[in-house]
Scaffold this motif. Structure first.
Motif, PDB file in Angstrom:
ATOM      1  N   LEU A  42      36.852  31.443  55.612  1.00 33.82           N
ATOM      2  CA  LEU A  42      36.953  30.255  56.464  1.00 33.82           C
ATOM      3  C   LEU A  42      37.831  30.536  57.681  1.00 33.82           C
ATOM      4  O   LEU A  42      37.488  30.145  58.802  1.00 33.82           O
ATOM      5  CB  LEU A  42      37.504  29.089  55.650  1.00 33.82           C
ATOM      6  CG  LEU A  42      37.444  27.732  56.310  1.00 33.82           C
ATOM      7  CD1 LEU A  42      35.999  27.352  56.597  1.00 33.82           C
ATOM      8  CD2 LEU A  42      38.090  26.689  55.442  1.00 33.82           C
ATOM      9  N   LEU A  43      38.947  31.241  57.480  1.00 30.78           N
ATOM     10  CA  LEU A  43      39.799  31.594  58.617  1.00 30.78           C
ATOM     11  C   LEU A  43      39.070  32.508  59.602  1.00 30.78           C
ATOM     12  O   LEU A  43      39.179  32.325  60.814  1.00 30.78           O
ATOM     13  CB  LEU A  43      41.075  32.272  58.127  1.00 30.78           C
ATOM     14  CG  LEU A  43      42.141  31.347  57.580  1.00 30.78           C
ATOM     15  CD1 LEU A  43      43.301  32.160  57.002  1.00 30.78           C
ATOM     16  CD2 LEU A  43      42.639  30.424  58.672  1.00 30.78           C
ATOM     17  N   VAL A  44      38.332  33.476  59.070  1.00 29.07           N
ATOM     18  CA  VAL A  44      37.594  34.395  59.949  1.00 29.07           C
ATOM     19  C   VAL A  44      36.578  33.622  60.777  1.00 29.07           C
ATOM     20  O   VAL A  44      36.467  33.805  61.991  1.00 29.07           O
ATOM     21  CB  VAL A  44      36.911  35.511  59.126  1.00 29.07           C
ATOM     22  CG1 VAL A  44      35.922  36.289  59.964  1.00 29.07           C
ATOM     23  CG2 VAL A  44      37.949  36.440  58.535  1.00 29.07           C
ATOM     24  N   VAL A  45      35.833  32.721  60.116  1.00 28.64           N
ATOM     25  CA  VAL A  45      34.787  31.976  60.818  1.00 28.64           C
ATOM     26  C   VAL A  45      35.382  30.978  61.804  1.00 28.64           C
ATOM     27  O   VAL A  45      34.844  30.781  62.902  1.00 28.64           O
ATOM     28  CB  VAL A  45      33.854  31.278  59.802  1.00 28.64           C
ATOM     29  CG1 VAL A  45      32.937  30.290  60.471  1.00 28.64           C
ATOM     30  CG2 VAL A  45      33.043  32.316  59.043  1.00 28.64           C
ATOM     31  N   LEU A  46      36.513  30.353  61.461  1.00 32.44           N
ATOM     32  CA  LEU A  46      37.110  29.364  62.363  1.00 32.44           C
ATOM     33  C   LEU A  46      37.857  30.005  63.533  1.00 32.44           C
ATOM     34  O   LEU A  46      37.823  29.483  64.648  1.00 32.44           O
ATOM     35  CB  LEU A  46      38.048  28.447  61.588  1.00 32.44           C
ATOM     36  CG  LEU A  46      37.366  27.463  60.637  1.00 32.44           C
ATOM     37  CD1 LEU A  46      38.407  26.677  59.866  1.00 32.44           C
ATOM     38  CD2 LEU A  46      36.434  26.535  61.375  1.00 32.44           C
ATOM     39  N   LEU A  47      38.538  31.120  63.278  1.00 29.77           N
ATOM     40  CA  LEU A  47      39.304  31.750  64.352  1.00 29.77           C
ATOM     41  C   LEU A  47      38.440  32.559  65.317  1.00 29.77           C
ATOM     42  O   LEU A  47      38.780  32.698  66.488  1.00 29.77           O
ATOM     43  CB  LEU A  47      40.405  32.639  63.764  1.00 29.77           C
ATOM     44  CG  LEU A  47      41.506  31.892  63.009  1.00 29.77           C
ATOM     45  CD1 LEU A  47      42.498  32.879  62.409  1.00 29.77           C
ATOM     46  CD2 LEU A  47      42.208  30.897  63.915  1.00 29.77           C
ATOM     47  N   LEU A  48      37.349  33.121  64.800  1.00 34.66           N
ATOM     48  CA  LEU A  48      36.402  33.866  65.631  1.00 34.66           C
ATOM     49  C   LEU A  48      35.028  33.216  65.458  1.00 34.66           C
ATOM     50  O   LEU A  48      34.185  33.753  64.743  1.00 34.66           O
ATOM     51  CB  LEU A  48      36.345  35.331  65.195  1.00 34.66           C
ATOM     52  CG  LEU A  48      37.666  36.087  65.170  1.00 34.66           C
ATOM     53  CD1 LEU A  48      37.510  37.402  64.444  1.00 34.66           C
ATOM     54  CD2 LEU A  48      38.145  36.298  66.586  1.00 34.66           C
ATOM     55  N   PRO A  49      34.789  32.071  66.094  1.00 36.24           N
ATOM     56  CA  PRO A  49      33.615  31.267  65.761  1.00 36.24           C
ATOM     57  C   PRO A  49      32.292  32.032  65.735  1.00 36.24           C
ATOM     58  O   PRO A  49      31.569  31.941  64.748  1.00 36.24           O
ATOM     59  CB  PRO A  49      33.594  30.189  66.833  1.00 36.24           C
ATOM     60  CG  PRO A  49      34.975  30.116  67.337  1.00 36.24           C
ATOM     61  CD  PRO A  49      35.556  31.473  67.168  1.00 36.24           C
ATOM     62  N   PHE A  50      31.971  32.754  66.745  1.00 35.85           N
ATOM     63  CA  PHE A  50      30.653  33.378  66.773  1.00 35.85           C
ATOM     64  C   PHE A  50      30.669  34.777  66.174  1.00 35.85           C
ATOM     65  O   PHE A  50      29.798  35.131  65.393  1.00 35.85           O
ATOM     66  CB  PHE A  50      30.092  33.360  68.190  1.00 35.85           C
ATOM     67  CG  PHE A  50      29.996  31.955  68.712  1.00 35.85           C
ATOM     68  CD1 PHE A  50      29.168  31.031  68.096  1.00 35.85           C
ATOM     69  CD2 PHE A  50      30.754  31.547  69.782  1.00 35.85           C
ATOM     70  CE1 PHE A  50      29.096  29.724  68.546  1.00 35.85           C
ATOM     71  CE2 PHE A  50      30.685  30.243  70.236  1.00 35.85           C
ATOM     72  CZ  PHE A  50      29.855  29.327  69.620  1.00 35.85           C
ATOM     73  N   LEU A  51      31.673  35.561  66.489  1.00 35.28           N
ATOM     74  CA  LEU A  51      31.778  36.894  65.910  1.00 35.28           C
ATOM     75  C   LEU A  51      32.077  36.799  64.409  1.00 35.28           C
ATOM     76  O   LEU A  51      31.494  37.524  63.602  1.00 35.28           O
ATOM     77  CB  LEU A  51      32.862  37.705  66.623  1.00 35.28           C
ATOM     78  CG  LEU A  51      33.045  39.130  66.140  1.00 35.28           C
ATOM     79  CD1 LEU A  51      31.760  39.933  66.350  1.00 35.28           C
ATOM     80  CD2 LEU A  51      34.218  39.774  66.837  1.00 35.28           C
ATOM     81  N   GLY A  52      32.980  35.902  64.010  1.00 34.83           N
ATOM     82  CA  GLY A  52      33.306  35.714  62.602  1.00 34.83           C
ATOM     83  C   GLY A  52      32.110  35.237  61.797  1.00 34.83           C
ATOM     84  O   GLY A  52      31.897  35.661  60.661  1.00 34.83           O
ATOM     85  N   THR A  53      31.310  34.350  62.399  1.00 37.30           N
ATOM     86  CA  THR A  53      30.103  33.874  61.725  1.00 37.30           C
ATOM     87  C   THR A  53      29.108  35.007  61.549  1.00 37.30           C
ATOM     88  O   THR A  53      28.504  35.149  60.479  1.00 37.30           O
ATOM     89  CB  THR A  53      29.459  32.727  62.533  1.00 37.30           C
ATOM     90  OG1 THR A  53      30.413  31.672  62.651  1.00 37.30           O
ATOM     91  CG2 THR A  53      28.216  32.204  61.850  1.00 37.30           C
ATOM     92  N   LEU A  54      28.940  35.826  62.561  1.00 32.86           N
ATOM     93  CA  LEU A  54      28.039  36.968  62.456  1.00 32.86           C
ATOM     94  C   LEU A  54      28.514  37.937  61.373  1.00 32.86           C
ATOM     95  O   LEU A  54      27.709  38.398  60.552  1.00 32.86           O
ATOM     96  CB  LEU A  54      27.951  37.681  63.811  1.00 32.86           C
ATOM     97  CG  LEU A  54      27.048  38.909  63.864  1.00 32.86           C
ATOM     98  CD1 LEU A  54      25.603  38.509  63.598  1.00 32.86           C
ATOM     99  CD2 LEU A  54      27.174  39.598  65.201  1.00 32.86           C
ATOM    100  N   ILE A  55      29.806  38.196  61.320  1.00 30.71           N
ATOM    101  CA  ILE A  55      30.361  39.078  60.293  1.00 30.71           C
ATOM    102  C   ILE A  55      30.128  38.474  58.912  1.00 30.71           C
ATOM    103  O   ILE A  55      29.733  39.164  57.978  1.00 30.71           O
ATOM    104  CB  ILE A  55      31.864  39.327  60.550  1.00 30.71           C
ATOM    105  CG1 ILE A  55      32.043  40.152  61.815  1.00 30.71           C
ATOM    106  CG2 ILE A  55      32.521  40.006  59.355  1.00 30.71           C
ATOM    107  CD1 ILE A  55      33.483  40.217  62.293  1.00 30.71           C
TER     108      ILE A  55
END
Length: 108
Positions: A42-55
């Motif tokens: 959740l932190l990865v996706v929220l802090l890096l919205p598009f790159l974190g979501t892709l990861i």
């Protein structure tokens, strides 16, 4: 609004927002993740919205297969999380109402 504003809104921003929302919902709905793993994703996706979501979408754990579900169920029974009746009910549900060695019992 000119053409480029509509283009960015409809073809770029809204689809990315939908994928981002899907990733957040998926993190909360997965039953095979621990609380800490959910928090990290959740932190990865929220802090890096598009790159974190892709990861997340690339590296997210695969869905639980029936064989994996049976292994998890057996593990829960061995640890004492499930009693014998709950274990039998869940096995019947997973196997479509048929228990191994008990062909006469049918589920709902």
């Amino acid at each position: 609004m000119d053409f480029w504003d509509v283009f960015w809104l409809l073809l770029i921003f809204i689809p990315l927002l939908l994928i981002w929302t899907f990733a957040i919902i998926d993190i909360f709905q997965r039953q095979d993740m621990t609380g800490w793993l959910r928090a990290v994703w959740l932190l990865v996706v929220l802090l890096l919205p598009f790159l974190g979501t892709l990861i997340y979408l690339i590296f997210r754990p695969a869905d639980v297969t029936p064989d994996r579900a049976l292994d998890m169920l057996s593990d829960m029974h061995e640890r004492g999380t499930l009693d014998d009746e709950q274990y039998a009910d869940e096995m019947a549900r997973l196997l479509g109402g048929r228990l191994p060695g008990n062909p006469g019992r049918n589920g709902p």
